[in-house]
Each structure stands twice: as structure tokens, then as C-alpha cells.
Scaffold this active site. Sequence first.
Site: not given
Length: 672
Positions: A315, A412
Site C-alpha cells: 500500500k 450576513c
Amino acid sequence: MDKAEAKRRIEELSEELRQHNYRYYQEDAPTVSDYDFDMLLKELEALEKEYPEFADENSPTKRVGGEVTKSFETVKHKYPMLSLSNSYSREELEEFDERVQKLLERSVEYVCELKYDGVAIGITYKDGKIFRALTRGDGSQGDDITTNVKTIRSVPLKLQGDYPEEFEIRGEIFYPLSVFRKLNEDREAAGEDRLANPRNAASGTLKMQDSAVVAERKLDCFLYYVLGEELPYKKHFENMMHAGKWGFKVPNPNKDLIRKCSDLDEVFAFIDQWDQQRSELNFEIDGVVIKVNDYDYQEELGYTAKSPRWAIAYKFKAEQVETRLNKITYQVGRTGAITPVANLEPVLLAGTTVKRASLHNADQIEKLDIREGDLVQVEKGGEIIPKVVGVNLKARPSDSKPTEYIKHCPECETELVRYEGEAQHYCPNSWGCPPQITGKMAHFISRKAMDIDGLGEETITQLFEAGLIKNIADIYELNKEDLLPLERMAEKSVNNLLDGVEASKQIPFPRVLFAIGIRYVGETVAKKLAKHFKSMRALRAASFEELVEVDEIGDKIAEGIISFFNEERNRELVDRLAVLGLQMELDEDANAQQSDILEGKSIVISGVFQNHSRNELKELIEANGGKNVGSLSSKTDYLLAGENMGPAKKKKAEDLGIQMISEADFEKMISA
Ligand code: IVH
């Protein structure tokens, strides 16, 4: 045509199409144009419809899917589907090699392959025909997903050559990265969450009930292992190469995708090469698999309970780097979804400099306890944006404080909400929060939506900040006097912009429906809805029950539509757009649009298109006086180029000096 003749022609066409499929998907060397291929397929489809008694269940026309499976049957594997033992270092591979040599009392030939990161599949063939495709499941039994696997073009339905009567072939189904990225772009455009990685996406797609949807998804499959009593060789590599001749997509040794190695040094060289080059592949791999080539030796080595002793996976370490997380900022998307972003000390990763990485959501930050000032590990997967996967706790500064996720919108100030079952926080102020407003407008004008020439995202922000547009309908009321005083707005760009806005009024209804940004209504869903309801009025009047009755419209989409039209401001907006002249009905006579504008022009069609099928384009060309031809020559006037057009065709067009036009160019041409 009499029956016998029809039967013969069906067989002939099936064989020819199979050959073309093989050359296209396995050899990457097609010998006919896409158009000619489609024509052969259409001929076969028509014949099979007329003479259903001769239609083979594995005919090349069956790739489009259509069968719906409510629940997948569980079936026992003939040969158990084992996994591989993993190794992460050279030492572990040396130990593997020593074990092999000790047990066999000799050195052996290895085969190195890529370790594809997808979904394992075992496909059985009987008498040269695909019989059954099973997932791994628990290793001894898996789910029968044959109907879905049959839609994958690189999986042959019928074999050629000297195949054994019965055998199983195993491989990995995956999303090519280009397809995966596009899938996520489309999901984003529909206001859906992005899929985390190609492997999970492939696994999800394979479990879909409607194989017609799977057929559209462009999955791919690499094969890596043949099992059976009558295989031609007693060696893995040789059988794999031979399976390529039967029609399977097997790794190509000339492209170094598979290699025979006579010792461990050669194995290491293969590993090093792919560790470096893997970012160039159009699919994900997570390592290399090393197998003993000879079956007799494989047998001698045998198996542990879980895995063969004759193979091992090496791997790769994920492409990962450590860098400082300077600041966490928060982005607001057009749907109001908040995405936390890690602003990093710039660092080189897999060939690019990374400055920002995704932190996904509040849960992820909490789970990893990610804080500003931390040294973090950043990883790159199939996604373009890298992600933070861990924190170096030892290096944490002593004055560090846990991250407090924002409670108010950074744009906002509205208090954020979190809906049940969703990982993301949302700013609910969809009508007043600037990035949501401009995000909606940017989506509206985007290429696949209203495709407004002369108007880009930057201009949208500029016009919004100047107070000229507050919503998508305002775009249609812009005028010269308002625009000219603005920066970067010379007479020419203003004219361009206004012409583009005017022209967009001809954009067909399905795209208008996509453009207005109803949650979960992406391009495909918009087309389906338009086809079913035929007008905005009818869609708006539809009840939840009527909506979910439509093919592929589920609860979530139906709720998205209902809540969109429940909002008075949306209804007003849509009404205004209708008054302004946008297409609010399906123009079923679009193809009847006639002119002689293409008189004397010959046009080649290639690739896949957003708004029209290739057949519709052919009809449009002819309805407007032009001629649709199959292949490029010096006499061709235009190449009508869609997505996924082959590079060879593009080059040929360039060499011959043929003008390439997009679908949008073409639409403009014929509506001029
Ligand atoms: S051979 C008995 N070859 O990795 C051994 N597997 O972790 C059969 N995989 O279940 C497997 N690429 O899903 C083999 N070139 C390759 C592979 C491969 C990916 C997957 C496969 C397997 C898993 C084991």
C-alpha cells in the site's frame, strides 16, 4: 426483409458492434466514427424491435439498462472472494519473498499490477455469455448485481475467440476521476452534497435499483484475476493477456500497467515508478499487488483463512504533507450551506501548491479537534480540493484553544441552522445573504443553464454591488444607461451583455427550469420534469403525490419543488421571468424549426451533448438545409463537438482546418 434475412442482419450487426466496442473500450483504437457506430446501433435497435424473437439478451443494444431490481439477491460464491494481506514497507515485502522462497525452496517469477481502489466484482461467463456478476459481500456470498454490471461498456456481454465453457473473472469497478469530478460538479449544481470519494460513489451507483441510471454513469472496470477449471495457461500473466483477447479490459504491459518481475529489485522498481506516477492516472490506485505467476506454485503456497499466501498488496502512503493551519474561514454557497475552509501555510503536495483545504463540517472539526495554529496533515484524494485528515497533537502550541464553530453567517450575521439528518450548517437568509444571492445568479447564467454571453460571475458581483440587480429577473431589465457608467463597461461590452441577455430568452424550458435553482433539481431532473409536466404552470400545480409518481423523482426532490413554489417570492420571480419572455413551456416542435441557413454545409457530429441527442442534432442540421456526414474530410465545413470527443478527431479537424463549433454555437447558428 424476410425473417431469415432479419435474423442474419441482427447477428451481423451484433457482431460488428461488439468488435467496435472492443476496439473502443479495450484497445482505445476505434476504427469507425461515433456517428457510424450510433447508426449501426440504431439499425440493430429497429430490427430487434420489429423481430423481438431474434433479440439476444446480451445484444449490444442492452447496454442502456432499463431493468429495475428492487432488492439484490444474495448468491454463494463458487470460489470464495478472499482479500489480500497488506504491506507498507520494503522490509515486509522482503519477508514475503523470503517466505515464498522458503516454502517453495526456489525463487519465482512475480507479476506486479496496480491495486485499483474501487469495488470488487466476480463475473461468471458460461458459453461465452455473461452469466452473473456478484459483489464480494462477506467473501462467501455476495449480491447479484448483474443488471447493473451489464451496463458497463468495458465489460463484454459476449466473448470472442477460444474462451473456456465456464469461468469466473474478477476485477474492480471504479469511476474514472474525470467522470467522478463531473458527477460532483453536477451534484453541486443541483444543490446536493458532494460525494466523498470515487470508491464510495462507485459502490453507491452499483447498488442503484434502476439500471438505466447506472448506464448513464460511465463506470469502468479493470480485470485482474481469472478462475476456472479449463483455463488456457497455468500462469496468471499469460491467462490475463489471453483474457484480453476474449474481450476483457486487462492491464496493458506496454503501458507498464502490469509487469513480470524476476526478483524483488524489479518489484521495487515497479512500485517506485507508480508511487511517483500515480497522480497522472485517470483512476485511483492505493498500491501495487504482487502475485506469484505460476499456478502450481500458487497451489503449493496455498491460503490462510483470509488471503492467499501467493500474493500481497503493497500500500502506498497517501500523498500527505504536514503544514500549519493559519486560519479557519467559512464559505457560504448558493444554497446557504456553510463550508469550513482551512487556510494553510502554502505547501507542495502531489505536484501542486496547496493553500486551502476542506474541513467538511462542524462534526469533522470536532472529531479531529482541529484548531487554528495546529500543524495538520493534508491529503489529496480523487477530489481537486485536498482535505485535512489529522492533527499533530504533540506540536500543538500551548496557548491553543478549541475551535468554536460559528453560530452566525459570516456574510450576513443571520443565525445559522442545522436541519435534521444533515451534516452542514445553513444560513437561512436565502433572500438577503449576498453570496447566496450572487451564487443563485451565477448559477442562473452558467453555461449549462441560461449560458448568457458577455456576463460572468465577476460582472454579476459588480452589478449586484452597484445595486443594479437583486435577483435573476432583474438581469432582464438591465439597460445601457445603467451599465455604461460602471467600471470595465465600454460600449462594446455593454452591447455584448445586452445581446447575450436577449438571446437567452430562447433557451429551452428544461434549462430555464434548471437555471432557477430549485433545490435538488439538477440538469437531468429538470429534463425529466419538463418532459413530464411540459410547462412551468403544470409543474407548479403538481402535488407531492403527482411529483413522486414521475420516474426517478423521489421524496427529496419533490419536497424541494413544493417548498420552492410555496414561497411567494419564488412564485413572483417565476411569473416575472415569464412576462419577460423566457421559455416556460416545452417546445415539442423544436425540431420542426426550419430554415436554409446551413444550405450547402456539411457537418460532422462527435461526442456527447447537453441539450440534444445526436439524432436530434442530425434532424436539426437537415431541417436547416445542412448535411450530416459521418467522417471528417477536407470537404467538411464544421465539426459539431460535444464532450468526450476523442483527441484524435480534434487533431484531425485542426490539421484539416475545419472549424469546431459547440452545441451553443450551433444553437445560435440555427436560431439566427
Ligand atoms: S487480486 C485472492 N489484484 O484489493 C486475491 N486484487 O485488498 C484476489 N484489488 O479484494 C485479488 N486491485 O478488490 C487483486 N490488481 C489487483 C487488485 C486487487 C485491487 C482489490 C480486490 C481485493 C482487494 C484486496
